[in-house]
Write a protein that holds these residues in place. Structure first.
Motif, PDB file in Angstrom:
ATOM      1  N   LYS A  63       0.649  -1.184   0.062  1.00 42.19           N
ATOM      2  CA  LYS A  63      -0.159  -0.463   0.481  1.00 42.19           C
ATOM      3  C   LYS A  63       0.293   1.055   0.028  1.00 42.19           C
ATOM      4  O   LYS A  63       0.970   1.777  -1.011  1.00 42.19           O
ATOM      5  N   ARG A  64       1.984   1.223   0.901  1.00 42.79           N
ATOM      6  CA  ARG A  64       2.500   2.631   0.510  1.00 42.79           C
ATOM      7  C   ARG A  64       3.333   2.580  -0.563  1.00 42.79           C
ATOM      8  O   ARG A  64       3.988   3.898  -0.623  1.00 42.79           O
ATOM      9  N   ASN A  66       2.892   1.913  -2.544  1.00 44.79           N
ATOM     10  CA  ASN A  66       1.551   2.419  -4.437  1.00 44.79           C
ATOM     11  C   ASN A  66       0.945   3.542  -3.794  1.00 44.79           C
ATOM     12  O   ASN A  66       1.186   4.430  -5.233  1.00 44.79           O
ATOM     13  N   GLU A  67       1.335   4.481  -3.309  1.00 44.24           N
ATOM     14  CA  GLU A  67       1.346   5.532  -2.668  1.00 44.24           C
ATOM     15  C   GLU A  67       2.414   6.852  -3.123  1.00 44.24           C
ATOM     16  O   GLU A  67       1.904   7.225  -3.453  1.00 44.24           O
ATOM     17  N   ASP A  70       2.101   6.385  -6.904  1.00 43.21           N
ATOM     18  CA  ASP A  70       0.850   7.635  -6.945  1.00 43.21           C
ATOM     19  C   ASP A  70       1.405   9.417  -7.075  1.00 43.21           C
ATOM     20  O   ASP A  70       1.623   9.935  -8.089  1.00 43.21           O
ATOM     21  N   SER A  71       2.731   9.166  -6.010  1.00 46.22           N
ATOM     22  CA  SER A  71       2.645  10.771  -5.947  1.00 46.22           C
ATOM     23  C   SER A  71       3.723  10.655  -7.033  1.00 46.22           C
ATOM     24  O   SER A  71       3.599  12.624  -6.977  1.00 46.22           O
TER      25      SER A  71
END
Length: 175
Positions: A63-64, A66-67, A70-71
């Motif tokens: 999850k981190r 992917n974040e 994305d950022s």
């Protein structure tokens, strides 16, 4: 003639050095010292414990990751938009958006460093757990086979001295 004397003394010296280096090995063999070798990286990569560790870490950090990705993509898109729109912006607006992008990029880099540190720390913790269990298995194998020494990461290993697969099998049979 003088050359022959120095050549013979060099040969004698080499023989003495070789004998001195080989003596502990001969002594060890004569004394019945039994040695085995284990490839710890193979244990850390191929055992069921290692595979479960990879799954746990992946679930914990995906999850981190992917974040962060994305950022990074948002920052890249904003930078491309700024490049396209820079010609029609006034200087103050362009400077303000450049500062915002720079701030966002620094924040992203900070988060990426934290992510890497956290991932490395968790990997270290998980590998320590595997190492603890592997050390117990190594002791059991050493007792069963009456081994005197188990070496990790040897430069050369005879297949009959390599116990890595046996360690992996023993770890895999544990619950």
């Amino acid at each position: 003639m003088k050359f022959l004397k120095s050549s013979k003394s060099i040969q004698f010296g080499l023989v003495a050095v070789i004998a001195a280096l080989a003596a502990p090995l001969v002594f060890a063999q004569d004394a019945g010292t039994r040695v085995a070798v284990v490839n710890s990286e193979k244990v850390f990569n191929e055992s069921n414990l290692a595979k479960a560790m990879q799954t746990r870490l992946q679930n914990e950090f995906t999850k981190r990751q992917n974040e962060l990705r994305d950022s990074a993509q948002k920052i890249k898109s904003a930078a491309e938009k700024l490049d396209r729109d820079a010609a029609v912006m006034n200087e103050a607006e362009r400077s303000r958006r450049q500062r915002e992008l720079a701030d966002q990029d620094r924040e992203l880099q900070r988060k990426q460093r934290e992510f890497t540190e956290d991932l490395n720390q968790r990997t270290f913790e998980e590998r320590a757990k595997i190492a603890e269990k592997a050390n117990l298995v190594l002791r059991q194998i050493a007792e069963q086979r009456k081994l005197d020494v188990i070496v990790q990461e040897a430069a050369f290993v005879s297949p009959k001295a390599d116990i890595t697969d046996d360690v992996i099998k023993a770890l895999n049979s544990q619950k």
